[in-house]
Design a protein around this motif. Structure first.
Motif, PDB file in Angstrom:
ATOM      1  N   GLU A 185      56.469  16.634  -5.332  1.00  0.00           N
ATOM      2  CA  GLU A 185      56.497  18.077  -5.064  1.00  0.00           C
ATOM      3  C   GLU A 185      57.027  18.329  -3.657  1.00  0.00           C
ATOM      4  O   GLU A 185      56.521  17.773  -2.684  1.00  0.00           O
ATOM      5  CB  GLU A 185      55.100  18.677  -5.210  1.00  0.00           C
ATOM      6  CG  GLU A 185      54.571  18.607  -6.630  1.00  0.00           C
ATOM      7  CD  GLU A 185      53.229  19.296  -6.742  1.00  0.00           C
ATOM      8  OE1 GLU A 185      52.759  19.803  -5.705  1.00  0.00           O
ATOM      9  OE2 GLU A 185      52.676  19.328  -7.850  1.00  0.00           O
ATOM     10  N   GLU A 186      58.092  19.168  -3.612  1.00  0.00           N
ATOM     11  CA  GLU A 186      58.657  19.503  -2.313  1.00  0.00           C
ATOM     12  C   GLU A 186      57.785  20.558  -1.642  1.00  0.00           C
ATOM     13  O   GLU A 186      57.253  21.441  -2.291  1.00  0.00           O
ATOM     14  CB  GLU A 186      60.072  20.053  -2.485  1.00  0.00           C
ATOM     15  CG  GLU A 186      61.036  19.035  -3.060  1.00  0.00           C
ATOM     16  CD  GLU A 186      62.421  19.635  -3.178  1.00  0.00           C
ATOM     17  OE1 GLU A 186      62.569  20.809  -2.818  1.00  0.00           O
ATOM     18  OE2 GLU A 186      63.326  18.901  -3.609  1.00  0.00           O
ATOM     19  N   PRO A 187      57.673  20.473  -0.360  1.00  0.00           N
ATOM     20  CA  PRO A 187      56.866  21.498   0.350  1.00  0.00           C
ATOM     21  C   PRO A 187      57.563  22.860   0.251  1.00  0.00           C
ATOM     22  O   PRO A 187      58.784  22.937   0.243  1.00  0.00           O
ATOM     23  CB  PRO A 187      56.847  20.986   1.795  1.00  0.00           C
ATOM     24  CG  PRO A 187      58.037  20.121   1.910  1.00  0.00           C
ATOM     25  CD  PRO A 187      58.208  19.472   0.562  1.00  0.00           C
ATOM     26  N   PRO A 188      56.832  23.961   0.119  1.00  0.00           N
ATOM     27  CA  PRO A 188      57.446  25.304   0.007  1.00  0.00           C
ATOM     28  C   PRO A 188      58.271  25.639   1.249  1.00  0.00           C
ATOM     29  O   PRO A 188      57.860  25.353   2.368  1.00  0.00           O
ATOM     30  CB  PRO A 188      56.239  26.247  -0.147  1.00  0.00           C
ATOM     31  CG  PRO A 188      55.106  25.501   0.446  1.00  0.00           C
ATOM     32  CD  PRO A 188      55.350  24.040   0.174  1.00  0.00           C
ATOM     33  N   LYS A 189      59.449  26.271   0.980  1.00  0.00           N
ATOM     34  CA  LYS A 189      60.312  26.651   2.092  1.00  0.00           C
ATOM     35  C   LYS A 189      59.756  27.886   2.775  1.00  0.00           C
ATOM     36  O   LYS A 189      59.222  28.779   2.148  1.00  0.00           O
ATOM     37  CB  LYS A 189      61.725  26.956   1.572  1.00  0.00           C
ATOM     38  CG  LYS A 189      62.425  25.759   0.986  1.00  0.00           C
ATOM     39  CD  LYS A 189      63.825  26.154   0.537  1.00  0.00           C
ATOM     40  CE  LYS A 189      64.555  24.952  -0.054  1.00  0.00           C
ATOM     41  NZ  LYS A 189      65.917  25.309  -0.509  1.00  0.00           N
TER      42      LYS A 189
END
Length: 608
Positions: A185-189
């Motif tokens: 999971e990519e960290p939220p921009k």
């Protein structure tokens, strides 16, 4: 309570092979075998091949739960586990039956730990072991290792749990098997920051509304572009002429578009400007075109345009123009003229200014003199303007073209186009004329006709006609006309005259006397005449009789007949000539007679 499945004992050679095939990253720690409840220990339905391949199981790390799985592998022989698997998990045996028999002897010790991890989830991280066991599944499949469908089946207990209890553990490993790798999971921009606010455009139409000895009143309009950040207000600044420092007139921003700058010194000449302010900063300043002298005005400039010049002023070409424009203002205002926004041509237009009026003079007007003339009177920064429209008109040109559209019966249809030159005014109508080719004389058939087509009627049969059209405006009729190229010929219709048939009248008539003979008395020796009138068809033959005896050609009598009047002259009658005389008229239709009595008297001379 069902018995714990017996793991298959792993040989030392297979252990070494398992260590060589372990992935580069260590698998997550497996929970101890003792922590798994016996009821959930690897049921038959929980052993799909895709969940945990035998060779894909990572080698146990020292000090972890892997040593606990090895003693369990010695508890029961492999044949018993293999016989129990088909009975309890038929769904899991379907893929296992397709594998070759050589892969059925894959090390079972390495698959025992993943099977126990799938059966006994940890209290806090229940899904972590399942994901960790699914991750190395793809490398094992690439190396041609046997799936773990048979290895977990060997650990199936003798007494299988119920189908409801074993369904949930069986579905979870089956769904996790196709995953190649755990998704990261990519960290939220962070949200995109809004663009910085921009300042507005400069205020519009900055003018001086009033000035006196100590203050100047300015007014303006809001900027054309304000933007999303809105408008905080305006600041007014002034600077003495020749100085470089701008002084702020209002301590706080004003939202109004008008401000009185007070506290000024009489006699100062000030440059003034207005700046719009918003969160983006200051806008471009709106600066007065000329400096404002701070002083009292005796009378403001004002143009008093005559009423006759407030509408369009129309004159013919060649007319003389002399316009007087009065104005007010003290001290004497500066007067300037423009035509259509450009300076006047002094060679064509003369201007004479006085303290009270301005005169515009044109000796001989031409069409080029038409336009909008504007007079401006100015005192310092105050000014007043007035404009008048001068229109020099001329005769129009002829229509562009005229065409004979059709000819029928005694009619001819025409069409024409408006003239290119309207004489600098609107066309009010057209005059249409016709000319017979025999005489060549032109006659007007339509006058001030407003349409661009017409039908000319009442033309004469057998004649040929030409037509021409003139343009008309308020000045008059165009000097030239346009004539039709075609000739309208009124054809003769084929008429054959047939005279009427009249029945011939029968004029035959029996003789009839319209005037009878009258009895007469004659004197001897004096000639007398008998008269009568007769009619008849054909003309009757006349005979005279005396005492029923035909007179014939006796010379004593003369017989005449003219136009139906019959006469008998008796020359110098004697007493023997008296008697009954008859006139007889006779033709083919009959006979008619008329008679009279003649008496001849003797003259008696008396004796002396």
């Amino acid at each position: 309570m069902p018995a714990k499945p017996a793991p298959i004992k792993k040989s030392p050679a297979k252990k070494a092979a398992a260590k060589e095939e372990k992935p580069a990253e260590p698998a997550p720690e497996a929970p101890p075998a003792e922590a798994a409840p016996p009821a959930e220990a690897a049921p038959a339905e929980a052993a799909p091949a895709e969940a945990a391949p035998a060779e894909a199981a990572p080698a146990p790390v020292e000090g972890e739960a892997a040593p606990a799985a090895e003693p369990a592998a010695d508890a029961a022989p492999a044949p018993a586990a293999e016989e129990a698997a088909p009975a309890e998990a038929p769904a899991a045996d379907a893929p296992a039956a397709e594998e070759p028999a050589a892969e059925a002897d894959a090390p079972a010790e390495a698959a025992a730990a993943p099977a126990e991890e799938a059966a006994a989830p940890a209290p806090a991280e229940g899904d972590a072991p399942a994901e960790a066991a699914a991750a190395p599944a793809e490398p094992a499949a690439e190396e041609g290792a046997a799936p773990a469908a048979e290895a977990p089946a060997a650990e199936a207990p003798a007494e299988a749990p119920t189908e409801d209890a074993a369904a949930a553990p069986a579905e979870a490993p089956a769904e996790a098997a196709p995953a190649e790798a755990a998704p990261v999971e990519e960290p939220p921009k962070p949200p995109t920051p809004p663009p910085p606010p921009e300042p507005t455009s400069a205020p519009l139409n900055l003018t001086v509304e009033d000035v006196n000895a100590t203050s100047v009143t300015l007014k303006w309009q809001q900027p054309e572009t304000i933007g999303d950040s809105g408008l905080d207000g305006y600041t007014v600044e002034y600077c003495k002429e020749g100085a470089a420092e701008w002084v702020v007139a209002n301590a706080e921003l004003t939202v109004a578009t008008k401000l009185v700058v007070a506290g000024l010194t009489t006699g100062d000449v000030l440059n003034m400007r207005v700046v719009a302010v918003n969160p983006g900063g200051r806008s471009e300043p709106a600066v007065l075109a000329e400096a404002v002298p701070v002083r009292d005005l005796v009378e403001r400039p004002k143009v008093r345009l005559p009423r006759s010049l407030r509408t369009r002023y129309v004159r013919k070409v060649g007319a003389q123009i002399n316009l007087v424009i009065p104005f007010l203002g003290k001290p004497k205002p500066v007067v300037s003229w423009t035509k259509d926004g450009e300076p006047l041509d002094t060679k064509r237009v003369g201007i004479r200014n006085s303290d009270r009026d301005s005169i515009l003079f044109i000796r001989t007007s031409e069409r080029e003199d038409s336009g909008v003339y504007e007079i401006t009177v100015k005192i310092d920064s105050f000014l007043d303007k007035a404009s008048l429209t001068l229109q020099i008109v001329d005769l129009p040109g002829p229509p562009t073209s005229v065409k004979l559209v059709d000819t029928w019966g005694f009619n001819a249809a025409l069409e024409w186009t408006p003239p290119k030159d309207s004489g600098n005014t609107e066309i009010t109508g057209y005059n249409v004329q016709k000319a017979d080719k025999k005489t060549g004389e032109w006659f007007t058939v339509l006058e001030n006709y407003h349409r661009l087509n017409a039908t000319i009627s009442d033309l004469i049969m057998g004649n040929s006609y030409n037509f021409r059209v003139f343009s008309v405006n308020k000045v008059g009729v165009s000097e030239k006309s346009v004539t039709t190229k075609e000739v309208a010929t009124i054809q003769k219709t084929g008429i054959v005259y047939t005279p009427p048939e009249y029945q011939e009248h029968d004029f035959s008539e029996v003789p009839k006397f319209t005037a009878p003979l009258i009895d007469r008395a004659a004197t001897v020796g004096y000639t007398t005449k008998l008269l009568c009138a007769v009619r008849g068809c054909p003309k009757p033959k006349i005979e005279w009789l005396k005492n029923q005896m035909v007179i014939g050609d006796d010379p004593k009598y003369r017989q005449l007949s003219n136009l139906g009047v019959c006469s008998l002259e008796i020359r110098k009658p004697c007493s023997f000539d008296g008697g009954v005389y008859t006139c007889r008229a006779k033709n083919d239709n009959g006979v008619a007679t008329v008679s009279c009595k003649l008496e001849v008297k003797q003259v008696i001379i008396p004796e002396k």
